[in-house]
Enzyme design. Structure first.
Site, mmCIF file in Angstrom:
data_model
loop_
_atom_site.group_PDB
_atom_site.id
_atom_site.type_symbol
_atom_site.label_atom_id
_atom_site.label_comp_id
_atom_site.label_asym_id
_atom_site.label_seq_id
_atom_site.Cartn_x
_atom_site.Cartn_y
_atom_site.Cartn_z
ATOM 1 N N GLU A 127 6.826 -7.355 -14.281
ATOM 2 C CA GLU A 127 8.037 -6.701 -13.750
ATOM 3 C C GLU A 127 9.317 -7.020 -14.526
ATOM 4 O O GLU A 127 10.345 -7.339 -13.939
ATOM 5 C CB GLU A 127 8.205 -7.068 -12.267
ATOM 6 N N ASN A 169 2.375 -6.224 -16.811
ATOM 7 C CA ASN A 169 2.131 -5.620 -15.502
ATOM 8 C C ASN A 169 3.457 -5.207 -14.860
ATOM 9 O O ASN A 169 4.429 -5.963 -14.880
ATOM 10 C CB ASN A 169 1.448 -6.682 -14.618
ATOM 11 N N HIS A 206 1.868 0.950 -6.626
ATOM 12 C CA HIS A 206 2.253 0.929 -5.207
ATOM 13 C C HIS A 206 2.888 2.291 -4.916
ATOM 14 O O HIS A 206 4.035 2.545 -5.301
ATOM 15 C CB HIS A 206 3.270 -0.183 -4.939
ATOM 16 N N GLU A 235 -2.594 -3.151 -8.556
ATOM 17 C CA GLU A 235 -2.132 -3.503 -7.202
ATOM 18 C C GLU A 235 -2.093 -2.261 -6.325
ATOM 19 O O GLU A 235 -1.152 -2.055 -5.536
ATOM 20 C CB GLU A 235 -0.736 -4.150 -7.255
ATOM 21 N N ASP A 237 -1.966 0.466 -3.708
ATOM 22 C CA ASP A 237 -1.898 0.788 -2.280
ATOM 23 C C ASP A 237 -1.132 2.087 -2.134
ATOM 24 O O ASP A 237 -0.295 2.421 -2.965
ATOM 25 C CB ASP A 237 -1.337 -0.341 -1.398
HETATM 26 O O1 G3I Z 1 3.576 -19.232 2.465
HETATM 27 C C1 G3I Z 1 4.777 -19.057 3.194
HETATM 28 C C2 G3I Z 1 4.644 -19.614 4.575
HETATM 29 O O2 G3I Z 1 4.472 -21.001 4.476
HETATM 30 C C3 G3I Z 1 5.914 -19.269 5.366
HETATM 31 O O3 G3I Z 1 5.754 -19.701 6.684
HETATM 32 C C4 G3I Z 1 6.157 -17.769 5.345
HETATM 33 C C5 G3I Z 1 7.447 -17.403 6.053
HETATM 34 O O4 G3I Z 1 8.075 -16.305 5.461
HETATM 35 O O5 G3I Z 1 6.261 -17.361 4.025
HETATM 36 C C6 G3I Z 1 5.080 -17.580 3.276
HETATM 37 O O6 G3I Z 1 5.255 -17.128 1.978
HETATM 38 C C7 G3I Z 1 5.210 -15.727 1.813
HETATM 39 C C8 G3I Z 1 4.075 -15.387 0.870
HETATM 40 O O7 G3I Z 1 4.073 -14.000 0.592
HETATM 41 C C9 G3I Z 1 2.713 -15.746 1.438
HETATM 42 O O8 G3I Z 1 2.458 -14.994 2.588
HETATM 43 C C10 G3I Z 1 6.531 -15.277 1.249
HETATM 44 O O9 G3I Z 1 7.559 -15.461 2.212
HETATM 45 C C11 G3I Z 1 6.441 -13.817 0.856
HETATM 46 O O10 G3I Z 1 7.634 -13.466 0.144
HETATM 47 C C12 G3I Z 1 5.268 -13.594 -0.061
HETATM 48 O O11 G3I Z 1 5.194 -12.210 -0.348
HETATM 49 C C13 G3I Z 1 4.421 -11.875 -1.479
HETATM 50 C C14 G3I Z 1 5.279 -11.125 -2.492
HETATM 51 O O12 G3I Z 1 4.468 -10.713 -3.569
HETATM 52 C C15 G3I Z 1 6.418 -11.993 -2.998
HETATM 53 O O13 G3I Z 1 6.998 -11.496 -4.139
HETATM 54 C C16 G3I Z 1 3.271 -10.978 -1.009
HETATM 55 O O14 G3I Z 1 2.373 -11.754 -0.204
HETATM 56 C C17 G3I Z 1 2.520 -10.409 -2.215
HETATM 57 O O15 G3I Z 1 1.624 -9.415 -1.767
HETATM 58 C C18 G3I Z 1 3.507 -9.768 -3.172
HETATM 59 O O16 G3I Z 1 2.790 -9.293 -4.291
HETATM 60 C C19 G3I Z 1 3.569 -8.614 -5.286
HETATM 61 C C20 G3I Z 1 2.944 -8.896 -6.630
HETATM 62 O O17 G3I Z 1 2.821 -10.292 -6.838
HETATM 63 C C21 G3I Z 1 3.730 -8.251 -7.759
HETATM 64 N N1 G3I Z 1 3.928 -6.840 -7.519
HETATM 65 C C22 G3I Z 1 4.476 -6.484 -6.199
HETATM 66 C C23 G3I Z 1 3.626 -7.080 -5.097
HETATM 67 C C24 G3I Z 1 4.131 -6.652 -3.733
HETATM 68 O O18 G3I Z 1 5.433 -7.123 -3.497
#
Ligand code: G3I
Length: 303
Positions: A127, A169, A206, A235, A237
Protein backbone atom coordinates in the site's frame (compact mmCIF):
# COMPACT_ATOMS: atom_id res chain seq x y z
CA UNK A 1 -13.02 -31.23 -7.84
CA UNK A 2 -15.14 -30.64 -4.77
CA UNK A 3 -13.08 -28.06 -2.87
CA UNK A 4 -11.72 -24.65 -3.84
CA UNK A 5 -8.08 -25.63 -3.39
CA UNK A 6 -8.38 -28.83 -5.41
CA UNK A 7 -10.38 -27.08 -8.10
CA UNK A 8 -7.77 -24.33 -8.44
CA UNK A 9 -4.99 -26.91 -8.52
CA UNK A 10 -6.45 -28.38 -11.71
CA UNK A 11 -5.01 -25.39 -13.54
CA UNK A 12 -1.85 -25.15 -11.41
CA UNK A 13 -3.23 -22.37 -9.23
CA UNK A 14 -3.96 -22.14 -5.52
CA UNK A 15 -6.98 -20.91 -3.58
CA UNK A 16 -6.20 -19.31 -0.24
CA UNK A 17 -7.63 -17.52 2.75
CA UNK A 18 -6.51 -15.18 5.48
CA UNK A 19 -6.30 -16.88 8.88
CA UNK A 20 -6.36 -15.30 12.34
CA UNK A 21 -4.32 -17.11 15.01
CA UNK A 22 -6.97 -16.38 17.65
CA UNK A 23 -9.47 -18.54 15.78
CA UNK A 24 -7.33 -21.68 15.40
CA UNK A 25 -9.24 -23.16 18.36
CA UNK A 26 -12.57 -22.80 16.54
CA UNK A 27 -13.24 -26.20 14.99
CA UNK A 28 -15.81 -24.95 12.49
CA UNK A 29 -13.33 -22.34 11.28
CA UNK A 30 -10.33 -24.67 11.00
CA UNK A 31 -12.51 -27.40 9.52
CA UNK A 32 -13.57 -25.21 6.62
CA UNK A 33 -10.14 -23.67 6.21
CA UNK A 34 -8.37 -27.02 6.17
CA UNK A 35 -10.87 -28.57 3.76
CA UNK A 36 -11.15 -25.76 1.21
CA UNK A 37 -7.92 -23.76 1.03
CA UNK A 38 -4.31 -24.58 0.16
CA UNK A 39 -2.64 -21.17 0.59
CA UNK A 40 -2.68 -19.23 3.86
CA UNK A 41 -2.02 -15.57 4.70
CA UNK A 42 -1.74 -14.45 8.32
CA UNK A 43 -4.36 -11.73 8.68
CA UNK A 44 -2.27 -9.72 11.17
CA UNK A 45 0.38 -11.96 12.74
CA UNK A 46 3.28 -11.37 10.33
CA UNK A 47 2.89 -7.60 10.27
CA UNK A 48 5.53 -5.30 11.71
CA UNK A 49 3.81 -4.55 15.03
CA UNK A 50 3.32 -8.27 15.66
CA UNK A 51 6.78 -9.52 14.69
CA UNK A 52 8.99 -6.72 16.08
CA UNK A 53 7.03 -5.22 18.99
CA UNK A 54 10.23 -3.79 20.47
CA UNK A 55 13.06 -2.65 18.25
CA UNK A 56 15.47 -5.51 17.61
CA UNK A 57 13.34 -8.01 19.58
CA UNK A 58 11.43 -10.27 17.24
CA UNK A 59 8.38 -12.26 18.31
CA UNK A 60 7.06 -14.98 16.02
CA UNK A 61 4.73 -16.68 18.52
CA UNK A 62 1.45 -16.02 16.75
CA UNK A 63 2.98 -16.00 13.28
CA UNK A 64 4.42 -19.45 13.93
CA UNK A 65 1.07 -20.70 15.23
CA UNK A 66 -0.34 -20.01 11.81
CA UNK A 67 2.78 -21.22 9.98
CA UNK A 68 2.77 -24.50 11.92
CA UNK A 69 -0.97 -25.04 11.40
CA UNK A 70 -0.57 -24.38 7.67
CA UNK A 71 2.49 -26.59 7.30
CA UNK A 72 1.06 -29.45 9.33
CA UNK A 73 -1.96 -29.39 7.03
CA UNK A 74 0.09 -29.31 3.83
CA UNK A 75 -0.56 -25.69 2.95
CA UNK A 76 1.83 -22.99 1.75
CA UNK A 77 1.83 -19.39 2.91
CA UNK A 78 1.96 -15.89 1.53
CA UNK A 79 3.97 -13.70 3.92
CA UNK A 80 2.21 -10.42 4.74
CA UNK A 81 3.83 -7.87 5.09
CA UNK A 82 7.40 -6.54 5.56
CA UNK A 83 7.24 -2.78 4.87
CA UNK A 84 4.02 -0.80 5.37
CA UNK A 85 3.00 2.60 6.72
CA UNK A 86 0.23 0.95 8.79
CA UNK A 87 0.43 -1.38 11.80
CA UNK A 88 3.89 -0.17 12.67
CA UNK A 89 4.87 -0.60 16.33
CA UNK A 90 5.10 2.62 18.32
CA UNK A 91 8.88 2.64 18.27
CA UNK A 92 8.90 2.57 14.46
CA UNK A 93 6.23 5.27 14.17
CA UNK A 94 8.52 7.57 16.13
CA UNK A 95 11.52 7.05 13.82
CA UNK A 96 12.40 9.01 10.70
CA UNK A 97 15.18 9.49 8.19
CA UNK A 98 18.15 7.16 8.12
CA UNK A 99 17.20 5.56 11.46
CA UNK A 100 13.82 4.52 10.05
CA UNK A 101 15.38 3.36 6.79
CA UNK A 102 17.83 1.17 8.72
CA UNK A 103 15.02 -0.11 10.95
CA UNK A 104 13.06 -1.14 7.85
CA UNK A 105 16.09 -3.00 6.51
CA UNK A 106 16.72 -4.69 9.87
CA UNK A 107 13.06 -5.69 10.09
CA UNK A 108 13.07 -7.31 6.66
CA UNK A 109 16.27 -9.17 7.52
CA UNK A 110 14.94 -10.30 10.90
CA UNK A 111 11.68 -11.71 9.55
CA UNK A 112 13.17 -13.31 6.46
CA UNK A 113 16.00 -14.81 8.50
CA UNK A 114 13.34 -16.58 10.62
CA UNK A 115 11.33 -17.81 7.63
CA UNK A 116 14.15 -18.27 5.13
CA UNK A 117 13.20 -20.94 2.58
CA UNK A 118 9.83 -21.56 4.28
CA UNK A 119 7.45 -19.01 2.80
CA UNK A 120 7.32 -18.94 -1.00
CA UNK A 121 5.72 -15.50 -1.49
CA UNK A 122 6.15 -12.28 0.45
CA UNK A 123 4.32 -9.00 0.26
CA UNK A 124 7.53 -7.01 0.62
CA UNK A 125 5.87 -3.60 0.35
CA UNK A 126 2.19 -2.95 1.00
CA UNK A 127 0.00 0.00 0.00
CA UNK A 128 2.69 2.53 -0.93
CA UNK A 129 0.64 4.42 -3.52
CA UNK A 130 -1.84 7.23 -2.91
CA UNK A 131 -5.56 7.04 -3.48
CA UNK A 132 -7.11 9.58 -5.82
CA UNK A 133 -5.92 10.97 -9.10
CA UNK A 134 -2.24 11.70 -8.49
CA UNK A 135 -0.88 8.28 -9.46
CA UNK A 136 1.96 9.00 -7.04
CA UNK A 137 3.28 7.68 -3.78
CA UNK A 138 1.37 7.86 -0.53
CA UNK A 139 2.89 10.21 2.01
CA UNK A 140 4.23 8.18 4.94
CA UNK A 141 7.17 8.06 7.28
CA UNK A 142 8.72 5.44 5.00
CA UNK A 143 8.19 7.58 1.88
CA UNK A 144 9.84 10.50 3.65
CA UNK A 145 13.02 8.43 4.02
CA UNK A 146 13.47 8.83 0.26
CA UNK A 147 11.73 7.66 -2.91
CA UNK A 148 14.05 4.66 -3.20
CA UNK A 149 12.66 3.01 -0.06
CA UNK A 150 10.60 0.51 -2.06
CA UNK A 151 13.48 -0.73 -4.18
CA UNK A 152 15.73 -0.90 -1.13
CA UNK A 153 13.08 -3.08 0.55
CA UNK A 154 12.99 -5.43 -2.45
CA UNK A 155 16.77 -5.66 -2.76
CA UNK A 156 17.06 -6.35 0.97
CA UNK A 157 14.41 -9.07 0.77
CA UNK A 158 16.05 -10.76 -2.24
CA UNK A 159 19.39 -10.91 -0.46
CA UNK A 160 17.82 -12.20 2.77
CA UNK A 161 15.80 -15.02 1.15
CA UNK A 162 16.70 -15.64 -2.51
CA UNK A 163 14.09 -18.44 -2.70
CA UNK A 164 11.10 -16.19 -1.95
CA UNK A 165 8.99 -14.61 -4.67
CA UNK A 166 8.79 -10.91 -3.85
CA UNK A 167 5.50 -9.07 -4.35
CA UNK A 168 4.21 -5.52 -4.31
CA UNK A 169 0.67 -5.52 -2.86
CA UNK A 170 -2.00 -2.79 -2.94
CA UNK A 171 -5.74 -2.03 -3.03
CA UNK A 172 -7.59 0.05 -5.62
CA UNK A 173 -5.19 -1.06 -8.34
CA UNK A 174 -7.82 -3.37 -9.83
CA UNK A 175 -9.41 -0.87 -12.23
CA UNK A 176 -7.08 -0.37 -15.20
CA UNK A 177 -8.25 3.21 -15.78
CA UNK A 178 -7.43 4.46 -12.29
CA UNK A 179 -4.38 6.66 -11.73
CA UNK A 180 -3.26 4.54 -8.79
CA UNK A 181 -3.20 1.44 -10.99
CA UNK A 182 -1.12 3.28 -13.58
CA UNK A 183 1.26 4.52 -10.89
CA UNK A 184 1.96 1.01 -9.63
CA UNK A 185 2.18 -0.31 -13.19
CA UNK A 186 4.83 2.30 -14.02
CA UNK A 187 6.78 1.43 -10.88
CA UNK A 188 6.83 -2.28 -11.76
CA UNK A 189 7.82 -1.47 -15.34
CA UNK A 190 10.65 0.71 -14.06
CA UNK A 191 11.80 -1.97 -11.60
CA UNK A 192 11.85 -4.62 -14.32
CA UNK A 193 13.80 -2.35 -16.67
CA UNK A 194 16.41 -1.54 -14.02
CA UNK A 195 16.74 -5.03 -12.56
CA UNK A 196 15.16 -4.26 -9.20
CA UNK A 197 14.10 -7.70 -7.94
CA UNK A 198 10.31 -7.97 -8.11
CA UNK A 199 8.48 -11.18 -8.97
CA UNK A 200 4.80 -10.52 -8.41
CA UNK A 201 2.06 -7.98 -7.94
CA UNK A 202 -0.76 -8.53 -5.47
CA UNK A 203 -4.14 -7.10 -6.35
CA UNK A 204 -5.90 -6.96 -2.99
CA UNK A 205 -9.30 -6.68 -4.69
CA UNK A 206 -11.49 -5.39 -1.88
CA UNK A 207 -14.59 -4.62 -3.95
CA UNK A 208 -17.37 -2.37 -2.67
CA UNK A 209 -19.63 0.44 -3.84
CA UNK A 210 -16.80 2.97 -4.05
CA UNK A 211 -14.35 0.52 -5.61
CA UNK A 212 -16.55 -1.83 -7.59
CA UNK A 213 -15.40 -4.70 -9.74
CA UNK A 214 -14.99 -3.50 -13.32
CA UNK A 215 -14.75 -5.70 -16.39
CA UNK A 216 -11.37 -4.11 -17.20
CA UNK A 217 -9.97 -6.15 -14.27
CA UNK A 218 -8.83 -8.77 -16.78
CA UNK A 219 -6.91 -6.06 -18.64
CA UNK A 220 -5.23 -5.01 -15.39
CA UNK A 221 -4.15 -8.59 -14.66
CA UNK A 222 -2.84 -9.18 -18.17
CA UNK A 223 -1.04 -5.83 -18.37
CA UNK A 224 0.86 -6.49 -15.14
CA UNK A 225 1.60 -10.05 -16.28
CA UNK A 226 2.98 -8.70 -19.56
CA UNK A 227 5.65 -6.85 -17.58
CA UNK A 228 7.07 -10.25 -16.59
CA UNK A 229 5.66 -10.61 -13.09
CA UNK A 230 3.18 -13.05 -11.62
CA UNK A 231 -0.14 -11.64 -10.48
CA UNK A 232 -1.94 -12.82 -7.35
CA UNK A 233 -5.37 -11.82 -6.10
CA UNK A 234 -4.43 -11.43 -2.47
CA UNK A 235 -7.30 -10.16 -0.29
CA UNK A 236 -10.49 -10.74 -2.25
CA UNK A 237 -13.81 -9.76 -0.71
CA UNK A 238 -16.94 -8.42 -2.41
CA UNK A 239 -19.40 -6.48 -0.28
CA UNK A 240 -22.81 -8.07 -0.71
CA UNK A 241 -21.18 -11.28 -1.90
CA UNK A 242 -22.46 -11.25 -5.49
CA UNK A 243 -22.06 -14.75 -6.93
CA UNK A 244 -21.76 -13.44 -10.48
CA UNK A 245 -19.06 -10.93 -9.50
CA UNK A 246 -17.12 -13.67 -7.75
CA UNK A 247 -17.35 -15.76 -10.92
CA UNK A 248 -16.09 -12.84 -13.02
CA UNK A 249 -13.07 -12.38 -10.75
CA UNK A 250 -12.21 -16.07 -10.97
CA UNK A 251 -12.69 -16.15 -14.74
CA UNK A 252 -10.46 -13.09 -15.17
CA UNK A 253 -7.68 -14.79 -13.24
CA UNK A 254 -8.11 -18.04 -15.14
CA UNK A 255 -7.82 -16.12 -18.42
CA UNK A 256 -4.23 -15.04 -17.67
CA UNK A 257 -1.64 -17.77 -17.26
CA UNK A 258 0.49 -15.65 -14.93
CA UNK A 259 -2.43 -15.12 -12.55
CA UNK A 260 -1.20 -17.73 -10.09
CA UNK A 261 -3.88 -17.85 -7.43
CA UNK A 262 -6.66 -16.24 -5.45
CA UNK A 263 -6.86 -15.55 -1.72
CA UNK A 264 -10.08 -14.47 0.01
CA UNK A 265 -9.71 -12.21 3.03
CA UNK A 266 -11.31 -14.48 5.61
CA UNK A 267 -13.29 -17.71 5.89
CA UNK A 268 -16.86 -16.86 7.02
CA UNK A 269 -18.72 -13.56 6.81
CA UNK A 270 -18.31 -13.30 10.59
CA UNK A 271 -14.53 -13.47 10.17
CA UNK A 272 -14.37 -10.49 7.80
CA UNK A 273 -12.69 -7.21 8.80
CA UNK A 274 -15.71 -5.56 7.16
CA UNK A 275 -18.23 -7.05 9.59
CA UNK A 276 -20.57 -9.99 9.07
CA UNK A 277 -23.46 -7.80 7.88
CA UNK A 278 -21.54 -6.89 4.72
CA UNK A 279 -21.63 -10.58 3.70
CA UNK A 280 -18.44 -10.32 1.58
CA UNK A 281 -17.06 -13.88 1.76
CA UNK A 282 -17.81 -17.41 0.54
CA UNK A 283 -19.19 -18.95 3.75
CA UNK A 284 -21.96 -17.52 5.90
CA UNK A 285 -21.44 -16.83 9.56
CA UNK A 286 -22.55 -20.36 10.45
CA UNK A 287 -20.02 -21.84 8.05
CA UNK A 288 -22.47 -22.81 5.32
CA UNK A 289 -21.45 -22.50 1.67
CA UNK A 290 -23.03 -19.47 0.02
CA UNK A 291 -24.14 -19.04 -3.60
CA UNK A 292 -20.86 -17.23 -4.17
CA UNK A 293 -18.99 -20.37 -3.07
CA UNK A 294 -20.77 -22.51 -5.66
CA UNK A 295 -20.15 -19.93 -8.32
CA UNK A 296 -16.41 -19.83 -7.57
CA UNK A 297 -16.15 -23.62 -7.45
CA UNK A 298 -17.99 -24.00 -10.75
CA UNK A 299 -15.80 -21.39 -12.44
CA UNK A 300 -12.64 -23.12 -11.24
CA UNK A 301 -13.92 -26.51 -12.38
CA UNK A 302 -14.82 -25.17 -15.82
CA UNK A 303 -11.22 -24.09 -16.45
O1 G3I B 1 -5.50 -7.57 18.77
C1 G3I B 1 -6.17 -6.43 19.26
C2 G3I B 1 -6.94 -6.76 20.50
O2 G3I B 1 -6.03 -7.11 21.51
C3 G3I B 1 -7.76 -5.52 20.91
O3 G3I B 1 -8.56 -5.86 22.01
C4 G3I B 1 -8.64 -5.07 19.76
C5 G3I B 1 -9.41 -3.81 20.10
O4 G3I B 1 -9.58 -2.99 18.99
O5 G3I B 1 -7.83 -4.80 18.67
C6 G3I B 1 -7.11 -5.93 18.20
O6 G3I B 1 -6.35 -5.58 17.10
C7 G3I B 1 -7.06 -5.41 15.89
C8 G3I B 1 -6.52 -6.40 14.88
O7 G3I B 1 -7.13 -6.19 13.62
C9 G3I B 1 -6.78 -7.84 15.28
O8 G3I B 1 -8.16 -8.09 15.32
C10 G3I B 1 -6.86 -4.00 15.42
O9 G3I B 1 -7.50 -3.09 16.31
C11 G3I B 1 -7.42 -3.85 14.02
O10 G3I B 1 -7.05 -2.56 13.52
C12 G3I B 1 -6.84 -4.89 13.11
O11 G3I B 1 -7.44 -4.75 11.84
C13 G3I B 1 -6.75 -5.36 10.77
C14 G3I B 1 -6.38 -4.32 9.72
O12 G3I B 1 -5.78 -4.97 8.62
C15 G3I B 1 -5.44 -3.28 10.29
O13 G3I B 1 -4.82 -2.54 9.32
C16 G3I B 1 -7.68 -6.41 10.16
O14 G3I B 1 -7.87 -7.48 11.10
C17 G3I B 1 -7.07 -6.97 8.87
O15 G3I B 1 -8.04 -7.75 8.21
C18 G3I B 1 -6.68 -5.82 7.96
O16 G3I B 1 -6.08 -6.37 6.80
C19 G3I B 1 -5.68 -5.42 5.80
C20 G3I B 1 -4.44 -5.95 5.12
O17 G3I B 1 -3.44 -6.25 6.08
C21 G3I B 1 -3.92 -4.99 4.07
N1 G3I B 1 -4.96 -4.62 3.14
C22 G3I B 1 -6.22 -4.14 3.73
C23 G3I B 1 -6.75 -5.16 4.72
C24 G3I B 1 -8.09 -4.72 5.28
O18 G3I B 1 -7.98 -3.53 6.00
Amino acid sequence: ASTLGAAAAQSGRYFGTAIASGKLGDGTYTGIANREFNMITAENEMKIDATEPNQGQFNFTNADRIYNWATQNGKRMRGHTLAWHNQQPGWMQSLSGSALRQAMINHINGVLNHYKGKIPYWDVVNEAYADGNSGGRRDSNLQRTGNDWIEVAFRTARAADPSAKLCYNDYNIDNWTWAKTQGVYNMVKDFKSRGVPIDCVGLQSHFNGNSPYNSNYRTTISQFAALGVDVAITELDIQGGSASTYASVVNDCLAVSRCIGITVWGVRDSDSWLGANTTPLLFDSSGNKKAAYNSVLNALNAA
